[in-house]
Design an enzyme around this catalytic site. Structure first.
Site, PDB file in Angstrom:
ATOM      1  N   GLY A   9      21.108  61.870  17.699  1.00 62.89           N
ATOM      2  CA  GLY A   9      21.620  63.522  17.395  1.00 62.89           C
ATOM      3  C   GLY A   9      22.442  63.823  16.379  1.00 62.89           C
ATOM      4  O   GLY A   9      23.450  64.503  16.437  1.00 62.89           O
ATOM      5  N   TYR A 146      20.290  69.585  34.013  1.00 63.30           N
ATOM      6  CA  TYR A 146      20.851  68.963  32.626  1.00 63.30           C
ATOM      7  C   TYR A 146      22.023  68.278  33.030  1.00 63.30           C
ATOM      8  O   TYR A 146      22.332  67.005  32.667  1.00 63.30           O
ATOM      9  CB  TYR A 146      21.418  70.168  31.752  1.00 63.30           C
ATOM     10  N   ASN A 175      34.773  72.436  25.518  1.00 63.41           N
ATOM     11  CA  ASN A 175      34.030  73.241  24.834  1.00 63.41           C
ATOM     12  C   ASN A 175      34.203  72.923  23.221  1.00 63.41           C
ATOM     13  O   ASN A 175      35.458  72.974  22.683  1.00 63.41           O
ATOM     14  CB  ASN A 175      34.421  74.722  24.873  1.00 63.41           C
ATOM     15  N   HIS A 189      27.141  79.229  22.621  1.00 62.47           N
ATOM     16  CA  HIS A 189      28.116  79.100  23.492  1.00 62.47           C
ATOM     17  C   HIS A 189      29.046  80.246  22.858  1.00 62.47           C
ATOM     18  O   HIS A 189      28.796  80.746  21.971  1.00 62.47           O
ATOM     19  CB  HIS A 189      28.843  77.940  23.263  1.00 62.47           C
TER      20      HIS A 189
END
Length: 329
Positions: A9, A146, A175, A189
């Site tokens: 990723g 998830y 976050n 988000h």
């Protein structure tokens, strides 16, 4: 001995931040690249990690001694995306994680750090969140697919440690925001969604309207700070139990403070208001960074406004290539 650090990723928000830190911190420094290291940042185009054979081929090609596992499906999406694709996110992430963990075991990878998410925590839990509360109840119904797939990584880490002695662990960031975020208005988000919304309001001369009252509080971690903490974990943290990577509870920021800072950073001078008919969501869900600070012995987080200014500047300068979900003319 030479080290090969493979980042799955590697082209997402955290992967790009890691690449930035590795390329800009002084070689040999606390968060910098070490002289004997090779860093490889994989994207989904290098191979589909849902497929065991393709995953094994990547391990055979690069022979990683260390892996930072960031690849996931659904990690960049907002609430509605998670609600819509519960089974897909459950299956795909279980496959990706199982393939990466098992390939790390069979190829004798020295250390593996997987990236989890605060959504792994139970829906009904006493705050602040800490590392001992992950399995105390089911996650929130909206993203249980998830969340369960991510939660299983912790279970597997412990099992690999107990059965084979593997040095596998995981990080749980709060976050995250920063350059290379997902700015899709449907799926993003809160910070990237508001940045994009405010940018368009300025560009089109329309009002900037934020959903809700602006009162809820959140902990935000700048992606470059998070990247440094991953580098530190790679070098120093050898416990199997996960570690929350976050600013302190005393650094919670209200959504109104976020929106105010975005208006200022974008240079928006039009009509700006809150639509109080829209739901606020959970008022606060603080996480404790006590274990992190105990282990690292102190860390200088980037002040929120400074980090936000950097992120907005990146978005404005890179609007043409940013992940906005919009067709570019």
């Amino acid at each position: 001995m030479a080290s090969v650090i493979l980042v799955t990723g590697g082209t997402g928000l955290v992967g790009k931040a890691l690449q930035h830190i590795i390329e800009t911190e002084p070689v040999g420094s606390k968060f910098g690249k070490q002289p004997n290291e090779t860093w490889i940042f994989l994207s989904s185009s290098d191979g589909d990690m849902r497929d065991q054979e393709q995953t094994v081929k990547l391990y055979e090609k690069y022979k990683p001694t260390h892996v930072i596992h960031l690849a996931a499906l659904g990690s960049f999406g907002g609430l509605f995306r998670n609600m819509k694709y519960k089974l897909t996110f459950l299956r795909d992430n279980i496959l990706i994680n199982d393939n990466v963990l098992h390939a790390s075991y069979t190829h004798k990878t020295t250390k593996l750090i997987s990236c989890l998410s605060t959504c792994v925590f139970p829906d009904k839990v006493e705050y602040p969140l800490d590392e001992n509360k992950i399995h105390l109840g089911p996650p929130h119904e909206s993203n249980f697919g998830y969340a369960h797939a991510k939660r299983m990584v912790d279970v597997q880490n412990h099992a690999y440690k107990e059965e084979f002695g593997c040095n596998f662990t995981s990080a749980i960031p709060t976050n995250i925001f920063g350059p290379y975020d997902n700015y899709d208005l449907e799926d993003a988000h809160v910070i990237p969604a508001l940045v994009h919304k405010c940018y368009l309001a300025k560009k089109n001369g329309t009002p900037f309207i934020v959903s809700g009252t602006g009162k809820p509080l959140r902990q935000f971690i700048f992606s470059y700070d998070l990247a440094k903490l991953f580098v530190w974990m790679l070098r120093e943290y050898d416990e199997v139990d996960p570690l929350i990577l976050s600013v302190g509870e005393d650094e919670e920021v209200s959504i109104k403070e976020v929106a105010d800072a975005i208006v200022k950073a974008v240079g928006f001078e039009g009509h700006y208001s809150f639509d109080t008919t829209r739901a606020d969501g959970q008022f606060r869900k603080p996480a404790s960074n006590k274990k992190l600070l105990d282990r690292i012995g102190g860390f200088q987080f980037t002040p929120f406004e400074e980090a936000l200014n950097l992120s907005v500047k990146w978005f404005v300068e890179n609007y043409g290539v940013a992940r906005t979900g919009m067709k570019k003319a």
